[in-house]
Motif scaffolding. Sequence first.
Motif, PDB file in Angstrom:
ATOM      1  N   UNK A 125     -74.973 -10.697 -27.444  1.00 29.18           N
ATOM      2  CA  UNK A 125     -75.557 -10.624 -26.094  1.00 29.18           C
ATOM      3  C   UNK A 125     -75.822  -9.174 -25.705  1.00 29.18           C
ATOM      4  N   UNK A 126     -74.834  -8.313 -25.966  1.00 29.18           N
ATOM      5  CA  UNK A 126     -74.984  -6.893 -25.607  1.00 29.18           C
ATOM      6  C   UNK A 126     -76.171  -6.284 -26.345  1.00 29.18           C
ATOM      7  N   UNK A 159     -60.559  -0.784 -29.331  1.00 28.72           N
ATOM      8  CA  UNK A 159     -61.562  -1.292 -28.400  1.00 28.72           C
ATOM      9  C   UNK A 159     -62.675  -2.034 -29.155  1.00 28.72           C
ATOM     10  N   UNK A 160     -62.434  -2.280 -30.419  1.00 27.44           N
ATOM     11  CA  UNK A 160     -63.441  -2.929 -31.263  1.00 27.44           C
ATOM     12  C   UNK A 160     -63.210  -4.430 -31.359  1.00 27.44           C
ATOM     13  N   UNK A 161     -64.030  -5.091 -32.156  1.00 27.23           N
ATOM     14  CA  UNK A 161     -63.890  -6.542 -32.337  1.00 27.23           C
ATOM     15  C   UNK A 161     -62.742  -6.837 -33.310  1.00 27.23           C
ATOM     16  N   UNK A 216     -77.246  -3.026 -24.176  1.00 21.55           N
ATOM     17  CA  UNK A 216     -76.100  -2.335 -23.589  1.00 21.55           C
ATOM     18  C   UNK A 216     -74.989  -2.270 -24.632  1.00 21.55           C
ATOM     19  N   UNK A 217     -73.961  -1.468 -24.316  1.00 22.87           N
ATOM     20  CA  UNK A 217     -72.825  -1.338 -25.234  1.00 22.87           C
ATOM     21  C   UNK A 217     -71.934  -2.569 -25.099  1.00 22.87           C
TER      22      UNK A 217
END
Length: 259
Positions: free
Chosen positions: A246-247, A200-202, A252-253
Amino acid sequence: MTYETLTFELCEGLAVLTLNQPDSLNAFSAKMKEELLAVFTDLSSETSTARALIITGSGRGFCAGADLTETGSKASLEVLLNETYHPFLRALRGLEIPVITAVNGVAAGAGLSLALHGDLIVASDKASFLMAFVRIGLVPDAGGSFLLPRLIGEARARRMMMLGEQIDAQTAYDWGMVTHLVPADSLMETATKLGIQFATGPTRSLAGIRTLLQSSSDNSYEEQLSLEAKVQGTLGASADFKEGATAFLEKRKAVFTGK
Ligand code: T3D
């Protein structure tokens, strides 16, 4: 796809590959090497949806290296290595997703070399590590002579390679060979948790980190500065960088998509 010597599962971006010839402690049979190449080739294709890979073994061993019941049938080990090991090892090292090796039991010979290909090496407290080659009159192969000294330093690598000392999981952890040491019954839980973090990471950032780490001990400082800039140049245009920045600003996460 089904395999004779492996199991492979892919769920929500996390691939789990299990070496599955427990009677020989998952030694590398010819068939297993073929199937490993097929899996790693699939994982490197543009259509693959995997964003992280865990490699583990079934039964009480991780992998006992070359299947010694098959060895001797070929005239030249050089040809055997070039033709049957190096293709799957190169494919594994070249993957653009992070790799976790979850070492459930003994990792010996080329099986230890395989374990060392993990970005994270998670060892069960029942794991052990053996550069078995010298015990049978060979030299370390399958990338082991490259990876091991870089992880634990030359002096310790000499002990393992030249004396054939089998070390336990605690020693491997103390020497910096493995990144995590966990009780046997929580090995897969820990590896899966880390795998989900990766999946779920970059993904492109993680692939870039693999590239930088794979080069850092051989490149000069100048070469590494250039490589960092080149990789960063690509990532600067990625959707995940945009989302990450942006997050942060929106407090935010981040939700990374791997793009
Ligand atoms: O030829 C080429 O492909 C060239 C490339 C070479 C690269 C290499 O990897 S060379 C190094 C090859 N590996 C070894 O030398 C390790 C051999 N195995 C061991 O030293 C021990 O099995 C272990 C230290 C790994 C584990 O010992 P232990 O006491 O926990 O288990 P065990 O009883 O020795 O083994 C359990 C079974 O697995 C046993 O079969 P059995 O008696 O129950 O029917 C054993 O024969 C089998 N096994 C273990 N390692 C291999 C193997 N069978 C085939 N190949 C093996 N490498």
